[in-house]
Design a protein around this motif. Structure first.
Motif, short mmCIF file in Angstrom:
data_model
loop_
_atom_site.label_atom_id
_atom_site.label_comp_id
_atom_site.label_asym_id
_atom_site.label_seq_id
_atom_site.Cartn_x
_atom_site.Cartn_y
_atom_site.Cartn_z
N GLY A 7 -12.33 -10.43 9.27
CA GLY A 7 -13.69 -9.89 9.33
C GLY A 7 -13.99 -9.02 8.13
O GLY A 7 -13.11 -8.69 7.33
N THR A 8 -15.27 -8.64 8.04
CA THR A 8 -15.70 -7.73 6.98
C THR A 8 -15.47 -6.29 7.46
O THR A 8 -15.11 -5.42 6.69
N PHE A 9 -15.74 -6.05 8.75
CA PHE A 9 -15.59 -4.73 9.37
C PHE A 9 -16.37 -3.66 8.63
O PHE A 9 -15.85 -2.58 8.33
N ASP A 10 -17.63 -4.01 8.33
CA ASP A 10 -18.50 -3.05 7.64
C ASP A 10 -19.08 -2.09 8.67
O ASP A 10 -19.42 -2.49 9.79
N GLU A 58 -17.84 -0.23 17.65
CA GLU A 58 -17.15 -0.54 18.90
C GLU A 58 -16.85 -2.04 19.04
O GLU A 58 -15.82 -2.43 19.57
N GLY A 59 -17.78 -2.88 18.56
CA GLY A 59 -17.57 -4.34 18.64
C GLY A 59 -16.31 -4.74 17.89
O GLY A 59 -15.50 -5.55 18.37
N HIS A 60 -16.14 -4.18 16.70
CA HIS A 60 -14.94 -4.46 15.91
C HIS A 60 -13.69 -3.94 16.65
O HIS A 60 -12.68 -4.63 16.73
N GLN A 110 -8.66 -4.86 19.59
CA GLN A 110 -7.87 -4.49 20.77
C GLN A 110 -7.46 -5.73 21.56
O GLN A 110 -6.30 -5.93 21.90
N ARG A 111 -8.44 -6.60 21.81
CA ARG A 111 -8.15 -7.80 22.61
C ARG A 111 -7.28 -8.78 21.82
O ARG A 111 -6.44 -9.48 22.38
N ALA A 112 -7.49 -8.82 20.50
CA ALA A 112 -6.67 -9.71 19.66
C ALA A 112 -5.21 -9.27 19.75
O ALA A 112 -4.30 -10.09 19.89
N VAL A 143 -9.09 -8.70 5.89
CA VAL A 143 -10.36 -8.01 5.57
C VAL A 143 -10.92 -8.66 4.30
O VAL A 143 -10.21 -8.84 3.31
N THR A 144 -12.21 -9.00 4.35
CA THR A 144 -12.83 -9.75 3.25
C THR A 144 -13.07 -8.86 2.02
O THR A 144 -13.42 -7.69 2.15
N THR A 145 -12.96 -9.47 0.85
CA THR A 145 -13.30 -8.73 -0.38
C THR A 145 -14.81 -8.78 -0.58
O THR A 145 -15.51 -9.63 -0.01
N GLY A 162 -22.64 -15.27 1.06
CA GLY A 162 -24.04 -14.90 1.30
C GLY A 162 -24.22 -13.61 2.07
O GLY A 162 -25.32 -13.28 2.50
N LYS A 163 -23.14 -12.83 2.25
CA LYS A 163 -23.26 -11.54 2.93
C LYS A 163 -23.45 -10.49 1.83
O LYS A 163 -22.49 -10.07 1.18
N LEU A 164 -24.69 -10.12 1.58
CA LEU A 164 -24.97 -9.35 0.37
C LEU A 164 -25.06 -7.84 0.58
O LEU A 164 -25.00 -7.09 -0.36
N GLY A 208 -14.58 -13.70 16.92
CA GLY A 208 -15.63 -13.45 17.90
C GLY A 208 -16.44 -14.70 18.24
O GLY A 208 -16.45 -15.68 17.49
N SER A 209 -17.12 -14.64 19.39
CA SER A 209 -17.82 -15.83 19.91
C SER A 209 -19.02 -16.23 19.06
O SER A 209 -19.57 -17.32 19.23
N ASP A 210 -19.44 -15.35 18.11
CA ASP A 210 -20.54 -15.77 17.23
C ASP A 210 -20.07 -16.92 16.33
O ASP A 210 -20.88 -17.59 15.69
N1 C2G Z 1 -17.57 -8.68 16.55
C1 C2G Z 1 -17.62 -8.54 17.93
N2 C2G Z 1 -18.68 -7.90 18.49
C2 C2G Z 1 -19.68 -7.40 17.74
C3 C2G Z 1 -19.65 -7.54 16.36
C4 C2G Z 1 -18.57 -8.19 15.76
O1 C2G Z 1 -16.74 -8.99 18.66
N3 C2G Z 1 -20.71 -6.78 18.33
C5 C2G Z 1 -16.43 -9.41 15.93
C6 C2G Z 1 -16.86 -10.66 15.13
O2 C2G Z 1 -17.15 -11.73 15.99
C7 C2G Z 1 -15.65 -10.88 14.24
C8 C2G Z 1 -15.17 -9.46 13.96
O3 C2G Z 1 -15.78 -8.61 14.96
O4 C2G Z 1 -14.64 -11.58 14.94
C9 C2G Z 1 -15.57 -8.99 12.56
O5 C2G Z 1 -16.97 -9.14 12.41
P1 C2G Z 1 -17.69 -9.00 11.00
O6 C2G Z 1 -17.25 -7.74 10.38
O7 C2G Z 1 -19.12 -9.25 11.18
O8 C2G Z 1 -17.03 -10.15 10.11
P2 C2G Z 1 -17.43 -11.69 10.09
O9 C2G Z 1 -18.54 -11.93 9.15
O10 C2G Z 1 -17.61 -12.17 11.50
O11 C2G Z 1 -16.11 -12.31 9.46
O12 C2G Z 1 -13.54 -14.56 7.12
C10 C2G Z 1 -14.39 -13.67 7.76
C11 C2G Z 1 -14.51 -14.14 9.15
O13 C2G Z 1 -14.75 -15.51 9.13
C12 C2G Z 1 -15.62 -13.49 9.97
#
Ligand code: C2G
Length: 445
Positions: free
Chosen positions: A8-11, A15-17, A22-24, A35-37, A45-47, A93-95
């Protein structure tokens, strides 16, 4: 031992992160977090990522769930990581449901339900409210701006103004935005203004917009006189507003990479820059009918001057323009020659003469070449005396590329000045001065 990986980016860590990590971790014994550069996020496209890579890694580390943190730099890295780290479960994540089924050949894939009502985007918006953009002008570039602005989070196009009400109405209908007959109403509904009207109207619109306390992004050439540029930047500075000239190349990631390589010393001391951009235009187009402000230099000069100012600076010793004109006196082709204490440069542009549009930067040890369309740089090569030694570089350039300047403009509004070096005020003033010199020489100033 069950080994789990997630990315993830984890910007703006939230709590979602936290819950995802935690579950992972609960799914196995050893958790690796990728963690993405910044470069990879830009490429996908994540600007608008706010936190630096170091901060994002630190936030992941602080959760205590990660046994190991790796950097994700490229598309396609996941499969390699899965094999390299002997991964049993890939979690995300499910997205992303379905998007990573392709790694099922190598390990189990688990899509964990996303935590509702929280996201980095929401937090970015909370920290910095959405900027409502009003557009002045309804030409081709304004048409390109809207879809590009949609891809930058934190900004939303609300309306358009054009004194020709019919054009504004047509434009607003097409893009489902508001149109304004009245400039005051337009300013009331806008936080920032994008100016894409004819060149000669920029000065007045910028001035009025700044006086209405609006940040301004203005298409190139921003203004056609040096003192106008100086006055407007001063006005913006006094009012703590951002005024940015939209020369899209200046914000394009590949062009930056090229400048970085050019200035790194690998081609030695730079002695020559040649930049060329030609685009054949129909005889009826505004560029070839507007007797006062049309022609190739006002239209394309900003692009070809940019690499020269970036490499040699603004302090040239001499400047010469040579043009080929049509019967109305408009330049169909202009070559600008500049000499500097340490080198020479030519900037060539054409609307009625076609040439090979390339950028060539020659140094004492080698040269860099980027072919057309180098102004949307995606590829360039470094050559040396030994013709067999060629270094090749490529970089992403998405869509029409306006998203990069829009994103930098927005970051500046939100308090980051990390992009200011890409096109400085001094460089924009020098651009205005060169336009002024050209128009004066042509008897059009
Ligand atoms: N996440 C979550 N609940 C949220 C927000 C994010 O469970 N409300 C999860 C995302 O689904 C992801 C992780 O947290 O599994 C990191 O999310 P992001 O920082 O948005 O990173 P993302 O763009 O999903 O990176 O290689 C990068 C990965 O493919 C995904």
């Amino acid at each position: 031992m069950t080994r789990v990986i997630t990315y993830g980016t984890f910007d703006l860590f939230h709590e979602g992160h936290y819950r995802l990590l935690q579950r992972a971790k609960e799914l196995g014994d050893y958790l690796i977090v990728g963690v993405t550069t910044e470069a990879y996020d830009k490429a996908r496209g994540k600007l608008n990522v706010v936190d630096s890579l170091v901060t994002r890694i630190e936030n992941v580390r602080k959760t205590g769930f990660a046994d190991e943190i790796v950097i994700e730099e490229t598309q396609g890295q996941k499969i390699n990581d899965i094999r390299k780290f002997h991964i049993d479960i890939f979690v995300i994540g499910s997205d992303w449901t379905g998007a990573f089924d392709y790694v099922k050949d190598y390990c189990d894939v688990v899509y964990l339900e996303r935590t509702k009502n929280i996201s980095s985007t929401m937090l970015r918006e909370k920290n910095s409210p959405i900027q409502r953009v009003g557009i002045i002008g309804t030409g081709r570039i304004a048409e390109r701006f809207i879809p590009e602005a949609k891809l930058v989070s934190g900004i939303s196009t609300q309306g358009v103004y054009n004194p020709h009400t019919k054009s504004a109405e047509r434009f607003a209908d097409k893009w489902e935005i508001n149109f304004y007959k009245d400039l005051e109403a337009f300013y009331q509904a806008s936080d920032v203004v994008y100016i894409a009207s004819p060149h000669e109207t920029h000065y007045q619109y910028i001035k009025t917009s700044l006086e209405h306390q609006k940040h301004v992004l203005c298409e190139k050439p921003m203004v056609l006189q040096k003192k106008q540029a100086e006055e407007l930047f001063e006005c913006a500075r006094e009012r703590k507003l951002i005024l940015l000239e939209g020369i899209k190349t200046a914000y394009c990631p590949g062009f930056h990479k090229l400048l970085g390589i050019a200035c790194s010393g690998i081609i030695g001391n730079i002695r020559n820059v040649e930049a060329c951009f030609t685009k054949l235009e129909a005889q009826v187009s505004r560029e070839l009918t507007d007797k006062k402000y049309g022609g190739s230099f006002t239209e394309l000069g900003s692009y070809v001057m940019l690499p020269i100012f970036k490499i040699f600076g603004k302090e040239y010793n001499s400047l010469q323009f040579d043009s080929i004109r049509d019967e109305k006196g408009l330049d169909l082709f202009t070559r600008t020659t500049l000499s500097y204490p340490s080198g020479v440069a030519t900037a060539t542009c054409g609307l009625g003469v076609k040439s090979e549009g390339r950028l060539l930067i020659a140094g004492t040890k080698g040269y860099i070449v980027a072919e057309a369309p180098w102004w949307k740089t995606t590829y360039f090569e470094v050559h040396y005396e030994n013709a067999e030694k060629i270094e090749k570089y490529s970089e992403i350039f998405l869509g029409d590329g306006l998203r990069y300047e829009i994103s930098d403009f927005l970051s500046m509004i939100n308090g980051s000045n990390s992009s200011e070096f890409k096109l400085t005020r001094g460089e924009s003033v020098a651009m205005a001065e060169i336009m002024e010199k050209y128009l004066r020489k042509e008897g059009r100033g």
